[in-house]
Design an enzyme around this catalytic site. Structure first.
Site, short mmCIF file in Angstrom:
data_model
loop_
_atom_site.label_atom_id
_atom_site.label_comp_id
_atom_site.label_asym_id
_atom_site.label_seq_id
_atom_site.Cartn_x
_atom_site.Cartn_y
_atom_site.Cartn_z
CG ASP A 184 -2.23 -0.78 0.90
OD1 ASP A 184 -2.39 -1.24 -0.24
OD2 ASP A 184 -3.05 -0.95 1.81
CG HIS B 118 -5.54 0.75 -0.75
ND1 HIS B 118 -6.46 1.77 -0.83
CD2 HIS B 118 -5.81 0.09 0.40
CE1 HIS B 118 -7.25 1.73 0.24
NE2 HIS B 118 -6.87 0.71 1.00
CG HIS C 291 -4.25 -5.22 5.15
ND1 HIS C 291 -4.78 -4.37 4.20
CD2 HIS C 291 -5.30 -5.88 5.71
CE1 HIS C 291 -6.10 -4.52 4.18
NE2 HIS C 291 -6.44 -5.41 5.08
CG HIS D 172 -4.05 1.34 8.42
ND1 HIS D 172 -4.52 2.47 7.79
CD2 HIS D 172 -3.67 0.49 7.42
CE1 HIS D 172 -4.46 2.31 6.48
NE2 HIS D 172 -3.95 1.11 6.23
#
Length: 654
Positions: free
Chosen positions: A71, A140, A270, A272
Site C-alpha cells: 500500500d 490498494h 495492511h 494500520h
C-alpha cells in the site's frame, strides 16, 4: 582523566569496524497510502510528508535499505500529481554517490520484477542508487488489467523507472511459490520473503490445500549443523500484506500457524494500528512486528495510536528492532460520550422533551471536542519534542552519511489543525447536523465536517411481536445489537452483497455465475477497473462456447447432443446451478468456521509454545530448493451438494 587502558586500541577499533560491516540495517515501514485526500487543502500533503520523513530517517540512521510492506499508493490508479510527487521524493532520497554495503546472491530474475537491466536498481551501471527500497504491493495498489491482457501495478511504474525494487508478486493464483531475495553483508545472510496482497479467501484456501510453497536456500554440505532442519546460516524475514487473525473468521485472514515455523521475523502490513515492538507468535518460533500506517486514513482508535517506523539491525542470527517515532504526523484524538449518562450527571440539563435540547446537546458536545483538541495538541507537542531529541542524537550520523543535508520539501500544512473523532451514543436523544456543528471548529481541526459519529444500541429483544422481529432477532444473534462502526463497514464483502441480490433472488443467473460477478464487481468498485465486468462476461461466454462446441454432437459417455435452444438453455442452467450450489456451500462453510472460531476462542491464551525452530543449512549461492511446508491447520472435508448436483444432472439429461 581517562587511564591509558580505557582508550580504544587500533585492534579494537578494527574489530568494531569489522563487526559493523556484518550488521545489516533495514528501515521498516508500511501502508504509506500516498495520495490520500490529495485534493484536501489541509490534509493533502500529509502522506507525502510522512514518506519524506521515513526516507530521511533511513539516511540519518545509515540504513542499508528500506523495506515497505505494501500500500505505497492509496489509489489503484494514482493521479499524475501523486506519481510526480512520489517519484521526486524517491529520486531525491534514494539516489546518491555512496556505495551499497550488501549484495544480492540469488537469481534476481526469479525474485525481482520489472528490473530494467536484469539486476537490482543499485546495480545498474547507468543509475546511482545508494538507498535501495524493496517493496511488495498491497490491496490498494495491486496489479490490475488496464487496456490489455497484462496485469500491472502502480509499483511497476516505479520499478521500471529504477526507483524501487518490486518483489513478492505471484502471477499464478492457484500455485503460489515464494522465492526469497538472498542478501549478504559480511558474515550476515538474510533470506527476504515477500507476498503481495491476494484475496484472503483464495489465499486461505490455497494454504489449506498445500498450494503455498516457500523456496529455501540449499543446505551447505561444508557446514555441520546437525540434521537438515538444524540451525540455518540464513536469517529469514517474511513480509506480507494480508488481514491478521483478529476475529475476522477463519477464511478471511492469514493465521500465524500457517506461516512456516522456521521464519525468524514476520513484518505484517495492511493492519494500520502501530504495534512495532516484536511480539512472540502463537507458534512460538518467530516474532511478529506490525509497523502500522504512516498516515491516518480512517478516524478510528487504532489510527490514533502513535506512528512509528522500525530500524531493524541483523547480525548473524541475532536481531534488534529499534522503534523510531514519526513527527510529520497530524495529531489525532478519539473520545466517546453517552448522552444518557451526561443527562444523569448534569442534573436535568439534558432533557429529550426540552424544545432547546439540540442547543444544549451542542454545548455539551462542543465542550468534549474542545478537550479532545487540547489533548491532541499536547500529544503533538510531546511527539515533536521526542523527534527533536532523536534528531539531535543522530546529528553526527546525518553529517557523516548525508553531508548534503537534503532539505525537507513536504511538510504537513497547519499542524495545529488536529484530527478529532467523538463517538456519541444518543439513545433517546436527537442527532445534530455534523457540518453545522463542525463549523464552529473551522481553523482548529482538519476534519470539521465529520467530527461526530452518532450511534445508538439496537436491541433485538424489544422488537418481539413486530413484523420485523425475525430479522432483528437474526441481527441480534449475529452481534448487531452493538453499534456498527465505520471500520466494520470495510469488512462487508461484495460477494455477500451479490449473493443477497442474485443468489437469493427469484430470477437466477443462467449464463454468468454469482462468484465471478462478485469478483468482477469488486475489481470495478475498489480498483476502478472499468473493464472488469466486461472481461468477466467475455471469459464466461468463451468458456461456455467451448463446452457447447465440444458437447454439440454428444460424447462417448452417452450425453445427449445439444442441437436446439431448449437443450442448450437446460444445460447452461444446470451448470449455473452447480456453480451456485458450490458458491453457497463456500459461504456457509466460511460462516460456520467463523462461528466455531468465536466459540472456541478462549481469553488469556498463552502466546508461544516450546516447539523448536527448524531450519535448513544453506549455501551463499543462488541455488534454491522447492520445499512445501507442512501447515498446521488441516483441511476440512468439504460438504458436497449431492441433492442439488443430482437435480442439476437430471435437468441436463432431460
Amino acid at each position: 582523566a581517562a587511564s591509558p587502558a580505557s582508550a580504544a586500541s587500533p585492534a579494537d577499533a578494527a574489530a568494531e569496524e569489522e563487526e559493523d560491516e556484518s550488521v545489516l540495517k533495514i528501515l521498516l515501514s508500511t501502508d504509506n497510502h500516498l495520495g490520500y485526500l490529495e485534493r484536501d487543502p489541509i490534509r493533502g500533503r500529509d502522506s507525502f510528508a510522512a514518506l519524506e520523513e521515513v526516507l530521511s530517517l533511513a539516511r540519518h540512521h545509515k540504513a542499508d535499505m528500506v523495506l515497505l510492506s505494501g500500500d505505497l499508493f492509496h489509489d489503484n490508479k494514482p493521479s499524475r500529481k501523486t506519481l510526480h510527487t512520489t517519484m521526486e521524493i524517491l529520486r531525491r532520497y534514494c539516489m546518491g554517490g555512496e556505495s551499497v554495503g550488501f549484495q544480492i546472491v540469488s537469481d534476481q530474475s526469479q525474485c525481482l520484477r520489472s528490473v530494467v537491466s536484469g539486476r537490482a536498481n543499485y546495480e545498474d551501471e547507468f543509475y546511482s542508487v545508494d538507498l535501495p527500497i524493496f517493496t511488495i504491493h498491497g490491496n490498494h495498489d495491486d496489479p490490475t488489467r488496464d487496456g490489455g491482457p497484462d496485469l500491472l501495478s502502480a509499483v511497476d511504474l516505479l520499478a521500471v523507472s529504477n526507483l524501487v525494487n518490486y518483489f513478492g508478486r505471484q502471477d499464478e493464483v492457484d500455485n503460489v511459490k515464494v522465492s526469497p531475495v538472498l542478501l549478504q553483508k559480511g558474515e550476515t545472510k538474510v533470506a527476504l520473503y515477500g507476498m503481495g496482497s491476494m484475496r484472503d479467501e483464495r489465499l486461505n484456501r490455497m494454504w489449506q490445500s498445500k498450494k503455498v510453497k516457500f523456496l529455501r536456500p540449499d543446505r551447505d554440505p561444508n557446514e555441520d549443523n546437525g540434521d537438515d532442519y538444524g540451525q540455518s546460516a540464513w536469517f529469514n524475514i517474511f513480509t506480507l500484506h494480508q488481514n491478521r487473525d483478529l476475529g475476522r473468521g477463519s477464511k478471511n485472514c492469514v493465521h500465524e500457524s500457517m506461516i512456516p515455523e522456521w521464519m525468524d521475523l514476520v513484518v505484517w502490513g495492511h493492519e494500520h494500528e502501530c504495534l512495532i515492538s516484536p511480539s512472540e507468535s502463537l507458534v512460538g518460533t518467530f516474532r511478529i512486528t506490525q509497523p502500522g500506517s504512516s498516515v491516518a486514513t480512517s478516524l478510528t482508535a487504532g489510527e490514533s495510536r502513535r506512528k512509528h517506523v522500525g530500524l531493524l539491525e541483523i547480525k548473524g542470527q541475532q536481531f534488534r528492532l529499534k522503534s523510531i517515532p514519526l513527527s510529520s504526523i497530524r495529531s489525532f484524538a478519539v473520545g466517546e460520550v453517552n448522552l444518557g449518562e451526561k443527562a444523569r450527571e448534569a442534573g436535568g440539563v439534558l432533557d429529550a422533551e426540552d424544545p432547546k435540547v439540540e442547543e444544549r446537546i451542542s454545548d455539551v458536545l462542543a465542550a468534549e471536542v474542545d478537550a479532545l483538541i487540547q489533548k491532541a495538541r499536547d500529544e503533538g507537542e510531546h511527539l515533536q519534542q521526542d523527534a527533536e531529541e532523536e534528531a539531535r542524537r543522530s546529528r553526527a550520523l546525518e553529517d557523516e552519511f548525508d553531508p548534503d543535508r537534503r532539505e525537507r520539501k513536504h511538510m504537513i500544512k497547519d499542524p495545529d489543525r488536529v484530527l478529532v473523532r467523538l463517538k456519541v451514543e444518543h439513545t433517546g436523544f436527537t442527532t445534530l447536523n455534523n457540518q453545522r456543528f463542525g463549523a464552529q471548529f473551522v481553523g482548529q481541526v482538519a476534519n470539521p465536517s465529520d467530527i461526530l459519529l452518532f450511534h445508538k444500541r439496537r436491541q433485538a429483544e424489544s422488537a418481539k411481536g413486530s413484523k420485523a422481529a425475525g430479522s432483528k432477532k437474526k441481527r441480534g444473534a449475529a452481534g448487531l445489537d452493538v453499534p456498527l462502526e465505520p471500520e466494520d463497514l470495510a469488512e462487508i464483502n461484495i460477494e455477500d452483497l451479490v449473493a443477497q441480490n442474485l443468489v437469493n433472488n427469484d430470477k437466477k443467473l443462467e449464463l454468468l455465475d454469482e462468484k465471478t460477478m462478485g469478483e468482477a464487481l469488486e475489481q470495478y468498485v475498489d480498483k476502478k477497473n472499468i473493464q472488469a465486468i466486461k472481461e468477466a462476461a467475455s471469459d464466461t461466454l468463451t468458456q461456455n462456447q467451448k463446452i457447447l462446441i465440444k458437447r454439440g454432437g454428444g460424447n462417448e459417455d452417452g450425453d445427449a447432443a445439444m442441437d436446439n435452444p431448449t437443450s442448450v438453455r437446460e444445460f447452461l442452467g444446470a451448470r449455473a446451478e452447480r456453480k451456485r450450489a458450490d458458491f453457497e456451500l463456500e459461504r456457509e462453510d466460511a460462516k460456520q468456521a467463523a462461528e466455531e472460531d468465536e466459540e472456541n476462542q478462549t481469553p488469556g491464551k498463552k502466546r508461544g509454545t516450546t516447539s523448536a525452530k527448524k531450519r535448513v543449512n544453506s549455501k551463499d549461492d543462488d541455488s534454491l530448493s522447492d520445499s512445501e511446508e507442512e501447515n498446521r491447520p488441516t483441511k476440512k472435508k468439504s460438504r458436497v451438494a449431492t441433492t442439488t448436483k443430482k437435480t442439476a444432472a437430471a435437468k441436463a439429461r432431460r
